[in-house]
Write a protein that holds these residues in place. Structure first.
Motif, short mmCIF file in Angstrom:
data_model
loop_
_atom_site.label_atom_id
_atom_site.label_comp_id
_atom_site.label_asym_id
_atom_site.label_seq_id
_atom_site.Cartn_x
_atom_site.Cartn_y
_atom_site.Cartn_z
N ARG A 199 4.73 -122.48 -20.62
CA ARG A 199 5.43 -121.52 -21.47
C ARG A 199 6.48 -120.76 -20.68
N VAL A 200 6.25 -120.62 -19.36
CA VAL A 200 7.14 -119.81 -18.53
C VAL A 200 7.51 -120.56 -17.26
N LYS A 201 8.61 -120.14 -16.65
CA LYS A 201 9.00 -120.68 -15.35
C LYS A 201 8.42 -119.86 -14.21
N SER A 202 8.28 -118.55 -14.43
CA SER A 202 7.86 -117.66 -13.35
C SER A 202 6.93 -116.57 -13.87
N VAL A 203 6.15 -116.02 -12.93
CA VAL A 203 5.29 -114.88 -13.20
C VAL A 203 5.60 -113.79 -12.19
N ILE A 204 5.72 -112.56 -12.67
CA ILE A 204 5.79 -111.39 -11.81
C ILE A 204 4.52 -110.59 -12.05
N LEU A 205 3.70 -110.45 -11.00
CA LEU A 205 2.48 -109.67 -11.08
C LEU A 205 2.73 -108.32 -10.42
N LEU A 206 2.74 -107.27 -11.21
CA LEU A 206 2.87 -105.90 -10.69
C LEU A 206 1.45 -105.38 -10.48
N PHE A 207 1.01 -105.40 -9.23
CA PHE A 207 -0.38 -105.08 -8.92
C PHE A 207 -0.49 -103.61 -8.53
N LEU A 208 -1.09 -102.82 -9.41
CA LEU A 208 -1.20 -101.38 -9.24
C LEU A 208 -2.51 -101.06 -8.55
N PHE A 209 -2.50 -101.29 -7.24
CA PHE A 209 -3.73 -101.22 -6.48
C PHE A 209 -4.32 -99.81 -6.51
N GLY A 210 -5.63 -99.75 -6.66
CA GLY A 210 -6.35 -98.49 -6.76
C GLY A 210 -6.94 -98.28 -8.14
N GLY A 211 -6.25 -98.82 -9.16
CA GLY A 211 -6.78 -98.75 -10.51
C GLY A 211 -6.25 -97.59 -11.33
N PRO A 212 -5.19 -97.81 -12.13
CA PRO A 212 -4.70 -96.73 -13.01
C PRO A 212 -5.75 -96.36 -14.04
N SER A 213 -5.75 -95.11 -14.43
CA SER A 213 -6.68 -94.67 -15.46
C SER A 213 -6.21 -95.13 -16.83
N GLN A 214 -7.10 -95.77 -17.57
CA GLN A 214 -6.78 -96.16 -18.93
C GLN A 214 -6.52 -94.92 -19.80
N LEU A 215 -7.16 -93.81 -19.46
CA LEU A 215 -7.05 -92.59 -20.24
C LEU A 215 -5.77 -91.82 -19.98
N GLU A 216 -5.06 -92.17 -18.91
CA GLU A 216 -3.80 -91.50 -18.60
C GLU A 216 -2.60 -92.44 -18.76
N THR A 217 -2.82 -93.61 -19.38
CA THR A 217 -1.73 -94.57 -19.53
C THR A 217 -1.63 -95.11 -20.95
N TRP A 218 -2.44 -96.16 -21.26
CA TRP A 218 -2.23 -96.91 -22.51
C TRP A 218 -3.45 -96.93 -23.43
N SER A 230 -3.06 -93.80 -3.60
CA SER A 230 -2.30 -94.69 -4.46
C SER A 230 -2.80 -94.49 -5.90
N TRP A 231 -3.08 -95.59 -6.64
CA TRP A 231 -3.56 -95.45 -8.02
C TRP A 231 -5.06 -95.14 -8.07
N ASP A 232 -5.68 -94.97 -6.94
CA ASP A 232 -7.07 -94.55 -6.89
C ASP A 232 -7.09 -93.04 -7.17
N SER A 233 -6.86 -92.70 -8.42
CA SER A 233 -6.42 -91.35 -8.81
C SER A 233 -7.55 -90.34 -8.83
N HIS A 234 -7.97 -89.92 -7.66
CA HIS A 234 -8.96 -88.86 -7.56
C HIS A 234 -8.32 -87.48 -7.67
N GLN A 235 -6.98 -87.42 -7.70
CA GLN A 235 -6.28 -86.15 -7.82
C GLN A 235 -5.15 -86.32 -8.83
#
Length: 482
Positions: A49-68, A338-343
């Motif tokens: 289906r595609v020629k390329s993939v871009i993986l934006l890896f948000l290491f640490g884990g964004p909070s689902q409750l503060e995003t989407w 990083s996205w390990d959002s303890h603060q």
């Protein structure tokens, strides 16, 4: 006991009874098992289906409750300090600190029910990038090992090398550094992006960004061009190194120093391949041009943001435009979290959400303007989510049981919401998605059979993922298995 009338069943080595019968019959005609597997690998690709993939890896884990997957009706300790704002997607509660993404939410789709049980950064990072649980116990270590499962990008590179070694560009890049390179002075490289037991020759080609900004600029904002110099050490030859002298140049091999530490692949044949890759890259004007971000207009660079993540996203676009099939961009800060959002207020509100909002919206718009979005799949994900209940610092702790990610491009209709979480964004109520499903979806989109087998360290044919189902419903198919 084997039932001769029953269906084909997998053996412990990954082959069905029918496969073994086929191998035996082919051997009579002079075709050995290695030849059969080579033929299988060569035929494992289909029109993707595609020629390329871009993986934006948000290491640490964004909070689902503060995003989407915000829960504004939940108790205060769960819903958090941020509020949702209107978007172009019915039912999407998107964070107020993602205004650019809210205005273009019809360009991406959200999976709200990603889930696994590996509540550990290193293990979960390996799991998300390979589709396999890490062999090291939770909390058992940081560094990659030769026993790790190969990353999806390494499999893409593996198949490309089966077709040809004489390519001006590798098929797998990692930007801006190997994961963990910016944290703790690079003492803790993280697993997941490497080739593992598949062999170090299939590791990604990785650019290296310097460390001049670490003390005063931990989030790499308002960076200079000298700081944002995406280069591979030793790739640019000196003027006096030309003609026959260039053939003796070995300095680019330092770019593969981490790979060469693995004893199992330190064989003359593989070292010759490293040298061949190094010399082809040195002489490749296409590679040097693609890595020269200064060729981009200043206005466009400003749109992405003059920070490390923004410029890395722009570099990813340059690489897929040059023909690279798999690019991983790590959002790898050096603040200790990083996205390990303890603060939450310090990290997420002031730095992480604004820079992601800017870079992501610019990337999707840029790909669309250049006619590349339909052939490029962009996945933004962390390796886990965050706990529904906040801590005393108004941050959240590790929570792999539920997290969200976003998909754009590659022909996926935007504005979709896949799955449903419970009232606290703690558990999936509908359509849970595993890392195996994610890996199968990326393979399938690239035209790679998710059931492809390759030889492992013991030379046994091995399935790269077990049990994953491509999420074809993202493209509007009636069935994910169809």
């Amino acid at each position: 006991m084997w039932n001769p009338l029953g269906p084909a069943r997998r053996t412990c080595e990954g082959l069905t009874r029918r496969d073994w019968l086929q191998v035996g019959s082919l051997a009579c005609f002079g075709m050995s098992l290695p030849k059969l597997l080579a033929a299988e690998s060569a035929s494992s690709s289909k029109p993707g289906r595609v020629k390329s993939v871009i993986l934006l890896f948000l290491f640490g884990g964004p909070s689902q409750l503060e995003t989407w997957d915000m829960k504004p009706d939940a108790p205060e300790k769960i819903r958090g300090p941020f509020r949702p704002i209107p978007s172009r997607t019915p039912g999407l509660r998107i964070c107020e600190h993602l205004p650019k993404m809210a205005a273009m939410s019809d360009q991406f789709s959200v999976i709200r029910t990603n889930t696994h049980r590996y509540n550990d950064h290193s293990g979960a990072g390996h799991y998300l990038q390979t589709g396999h649980v890490w062999h090291v116990p939770i909390g058992g270590g940081f560094s990659p090992t030769p026993k790790d499962w190969p990353s999806i990008g390494s499999v893409v590179e593996y198949l490309a090398q089966q077709r040809s070694l004489n390519r001006p560009m590798p098929d797998y890049f990692v930007l801006p550094n190997s994961l963990g390179q910016l944290q703790q002075a690079g003492q803790f490289p993280r697993p997941g992006e490497h080739a593992g037991w598949l062999g170090q020759r299939y590791n990604p080609l990785t650019t290296r960004i310097g460390k001049r900004s670490l003390t005063d600029n931990p989030y790499w904002r308002n960076c200079t061009d000298d700081e944002l110099n995406f280069q591979i050490p030793g790739m640019t030859p000196r003027a006096e190194l030309n003609g026959p002298r260039l053939q003796d140049r070995q300095s680019l091999l330092s770019a593969f120093d981490a790979m060469q530490q693995q004893v199992d692949d330190a064989k003359p044949h593989n070292l010759d391949i490293f040298r061949q890759r190094a010399l082809s890259l040195i002489t490749s004007a296409q590679t040097r041009s693609a890595l020269d971000i200064r060729r981009e207009p200043s206005q466009l660079r400003d749109r992405y943001g003059r920070h490390l993540f923004g410029q890395s996203c722009l570099m990813a676009r340059r690489l897929v435009e040059a023909g690279v099939r798999f690019v991983t961009v790590h959002y790898d800060c050096v603040d200790g979290y990083s996205w390990d959002s303890h603060q939450n207020s310090a990290d997420v509100k002031s730095h992480l959400l604004p820079t992601f909002d800017q870079a992501y919206s610019a990337l999707i718009t840029d790909l669309k303007d250049r006619g590349l979005l339909d052939e490029t799949l962009v996945l933004a994900t962390g390796e886990m989510g965050r706990t529904p209940q906040a801590n005393a610092n108004w941050g959240r702790n590790h929570w792999s049981t539920l997290f969200s990610n976003i998909w754009a491009g590659g022909g996926i209709p935007g504005g979709q919401l896949h799955g449903k979480s419970d009232k606290d964004a703690a558990y999936a109520l509908e359509k849970p998605v595993s890392p195996e499903d994610l890996a199968a979806t990326l393979y399938d989109a690239l035209g790679i059979d998710p059931e492809i087998r390759v030889l492992n360290r013991e030379n046994r044919p091995t399935n790269l993922i077990e049990g994953g189902t491509p999420l074809r419903s993202l493209w509007g198919s009636d069935s994910d298995r169809g």
